[in-house]
Design an enzyme around this catalytic site. Structure first.
Site, PDB file in Angstrom:
ATOM      1  N   SER A  12       0.846  -1.194   0.000  1.00 44.09           N
ATOM      2  CA  SER A  12       0.000   0.000   0.000  1.00 44.09           C
ATOM      3  C   SER A  12       0.878   1.240   0.000  1.00 44.09           C
ATOM      4  CB  SER A  12      -0.887   0.019   1.244  1.00 44.09           C
ATOM      5  OG  SER A  12      -1.462   1.313   1.384  1.00 44.09           O
ATOM      6  N   HIS A  37      -1.517  -1.487  -3.928  1.00 44.00           N
ATOM      7  CA  HIS A  37      -2.797  -1.256  -3.251  1.00 44.00           C
ATOM      8  C   HIS A  37      -2.929   0.245  -3.009  1.00 44.00           C
ATOM      9  CE1 HIS A  37      -6.119  -2.518  -0.558  1.00 44.00           C
ATOM     10  NE2 HIS A  37      -5.691  -1.581   0.278  1.00 44.00           N
ATOM     11  N   ASP A  39      -5.169   3.162  -1.312  1.00 44.42           N
ATOM     12  CA  ASP A  39      -6.155   3.404  -0.262  1.00 44.42           C
ATOM     13  C   ASP A  39      -6.780   4.782  -0.393  1.00 44.42           C
ATOM     14  OD1 ASP A  39      -6.140   1.051   1.454  1.00 44.42           O
ATOM     15  OD2 ASP A  39      -4.040   1.551   1.828  1.00 44.42           O
ATOM     16  N   MET A  41      -9.509   7.458   0.996  1.00 46.31           N
ATOM     17  CA  MET A  41     -10.254   7.786   2.229  1.00 46.31           C
ATOM     18  C   MET A  41     -10.957   9.127   2.087  1.00 46.31           C
ATOM     19  SD  MET A  41      -7.353   6.796   4.966  1.00 46.31           S
ATOM     20  CE  MET A  41      -6.477   5.232   4.881  1.00 46.31           C
ATOM     21  N   HIS A  70      -8.817   0.408  -3.123  1.00 46.04           N
ATOM     22  CA  HIS A  70      -9.668   0.151  -1.942  1.00 46.04           C
ATOM     23  C   HIS A  70     -10.364   1.456  -1.560  1.00 46.04           C
ATOM     24  CE1 HIS A  70      -9.484  -0.744   2.708  1.00 46.04           C
ATOM     25  NE2 HIS A  70     -10.723  -0.682   2.271  1.00 46.04           N
ATOM     26  N   MET A  72     -12.505   3.607   0.701  1.00 41.06           N
ATOM     27  CA  MET A  72     -13.061   3.784   2.052  1.00 41.06           C
ATOM     28  C   MET A  72     -13.900   5.054   2.029  1.00 41.06           C
ATOM     29  SD  MET A  72      -9.648   2.669   4.111  1.00 41.06           S
ATOM     30  CE  MET A  72      -8.610   2.786   2.655  1.00 41.06           C
ATOM     31  N   MET A 141     -10.653  -6.498   6.518  1.00 43.50           N
ATOM     32  CA  MET A 141      -9.785  -5.553   7.229  1.00 43.50           C
ATOM     33  C   MET A 141      -9.312  -6.201   8.522  1.00 43.50           C
ATOM     34  SD  MET A 141      -9.593  -3.047   5.215  1.00 43.50           S
ATOM     35  CE  MET A 141      -8.459  -2.134   6.281  1.00 43.50           C
ATOM     36  N   GLY A 146      -8.434   3.440   8.157  1.00 45.10           N
ATOM     37  CA  GLY A 146      -8.233   4.882   8.345  1.00 45.10           C
ATOM     38  C   GLY A 146      -6.759   5.257   8.437  1.00 45.10           C
ATOM     39  N   PHE A 147      -5.974   4.370   9.005  1.00 52.33           N
ATOM     40  CA  PHE A 147      -4.568   4.701   9.217  1.00 52.33           C
ATOM     41  C   PHE A 147      -3.680   3.480   9.010  1.00 52.33           C
ATOM     42  CE2 PHE A 147      -7.227   7.481  11.700  1.00 52.33           C
ATOM     43  CZ  PHE A 147      -6.730   8.746  11.365  1.00 52.33           C
ATOM     44  N   GLY A 149      -0.017   1.479   9.865  1.00 50.96           N
ATOM     45  CA  GLY A 149       0.820   1.324  11.053  1.00 50.96           C
ATOM     46  C   GLY A 149       0.110   0.832  12.303  1.00 50.96           C
ATOM     47  N   ASP A 179      -5.867  -6.819   5.036  1.00 53.37           N
ATOM     48  CA  ASP A 179      -5.304  -5.464   4.963  1.00 53.37           C
ATOM     49  C   ASP A 179      -5.239  -4.864   6.362  1.00 53.37           C
ATOM     50  OD1 ASP A 179      -4.655  -2.859   4.281  1.00 53.37           O
ATOM     51  OD2 ASP A 179      -6.502  -2.464   3.161  1.00 53.37           O
ATOM     52  N   GLY A 180      -4.008  -4.570   6.793  1.00 53.52           N
ATOM     53  CA  GLY A 180      -3.823  -3.893   8.071  1.00 53.52           C
ATOM     54  C   GLY A 180      -2.948  -4.703   9.015  1.00 53.52           C
ATOM     55  N   GLY A 181      -1.784  -4.151   9.337  1.00 53.81           N
ATOM     56  CA  GLY A 181      -0.895  -4.803  10.294  1.00 53.81           C
ATOM     57  C   GLY A 181      -0.267  -6.092   9.788  1.00 53.81           C
TER      58      GLY A 181
END
Ligand code: DX5
Ligand code: ZN
Length: 221
Positions: A12, A37, A39, A41, A70, A72, A141, A146-147, A149, A179-181
């Site tokens: 991403s 990817h 993102d 928002m 993606h 959002m 998700m 939204g963020f 990290g 997606d995420g972490g």
């Protein structure tokens, strides 16, 4: 649980250099990867803003990577044409906001673009069921969107199993994306549950050894 697909890592660029996204996207290509990817928002569906179709269009002319977009957004259906025109090759839309999800998927497909639904960490697997016949991909998700990290949410692991089971039972061919972490540690429990598409922002761009990172996350567990 296994997937009918090879594992794909989709970095991403949210975690890239926003003063020089062209270089960030080139780093993905140079790492030997095929997907990026993107993102998007809106500051309403998620409490943050990122970038829009204009940026994607500019990157499109600088890259032949597969553009996994993606959205959002509270009103994704109002922006499909803009993202198609910008060069999206796959568009994923959340099921949580109130808008015509199936019609929007059909519209994306009709334009020859791949599509799929996205579920937030607290959204039940069942919410995806009505849309599975229309999905090339289902994105789960593993953080509240939204963020970048944030820490991976282990409580989403059972939902990966549920979607893998639904894919098998229904003889569907959709990709299963998280997606995420996602990092060298959290990828394996996902791929062990049939996930075949991994989004990684922070872990990719901050990896001290990118090829080692790619090899680790993309190895079949
Ligand atoms: C979160 C975004 C993610 C995010 C992932 O809202 O959808 O794609 O950039 O970032 P990391 O890998 O840093 O958690
Ligand atoms: Zn994302």
């Amino acid at each position: 649980m296994s997937s009918p697909h090879e594992i794909i890592l989709a970095p991403s660029i949210l975690a890239g250099d926003h003063a020089d996204l062209k270089s960030s996207i080139r780093e993905i290509k140079d790492a030997g990867l095929d997907w990026v990817h993107l993102d998007i928002m809106d500051g309403h569906f998620v409490p943050n803003l990122s970038f829009g179709p204009q940026t994607i269009k500019a990157l499109r002319s600088a890259s032949d990577l597969f553009f996994d977009v993606h959205l959002m957004l509270d009103n994704p259906h109002l922006y499909i044409d803009a993202f198609l025109d910008a060069g999206a090759e796959q568009i994923t839309i959340h099921v949580e906001p109130d808008y015509p999800v199936a019609e929007t998927l059909e519209k994306i497909r009709a334009k020859g673009c791949k599509c799929g639904v996205v579920l937030n960490p607290d959204t039940a697997a069942e919410a995806a069921v009505p849309y599975l016949p229309l999905c090339d991909i289902v994105l789960l998700m593993t953080v509240q969107p939204g963020f970048g990290g944030q820490s991976f949410r282990e409580d989403v692991l059972p939902k990966m199993e549920a979607l893998s089971a639904l894919r098998e039972e229904g003889n569907y061919k959709f990709r299963l994306e998280v997606d995420g972490g996602i990092d060298a540690k959290t990828a394996a429990p996902c791929t062990a549950r049939g996930v075949d598409t991994l989004v990684a922002g922070t872990a990719f761009f901050k990896a001290p050894d990118r090829s080692a990172f790619i090899q680790t996350v993309c190895s079949k567990s």
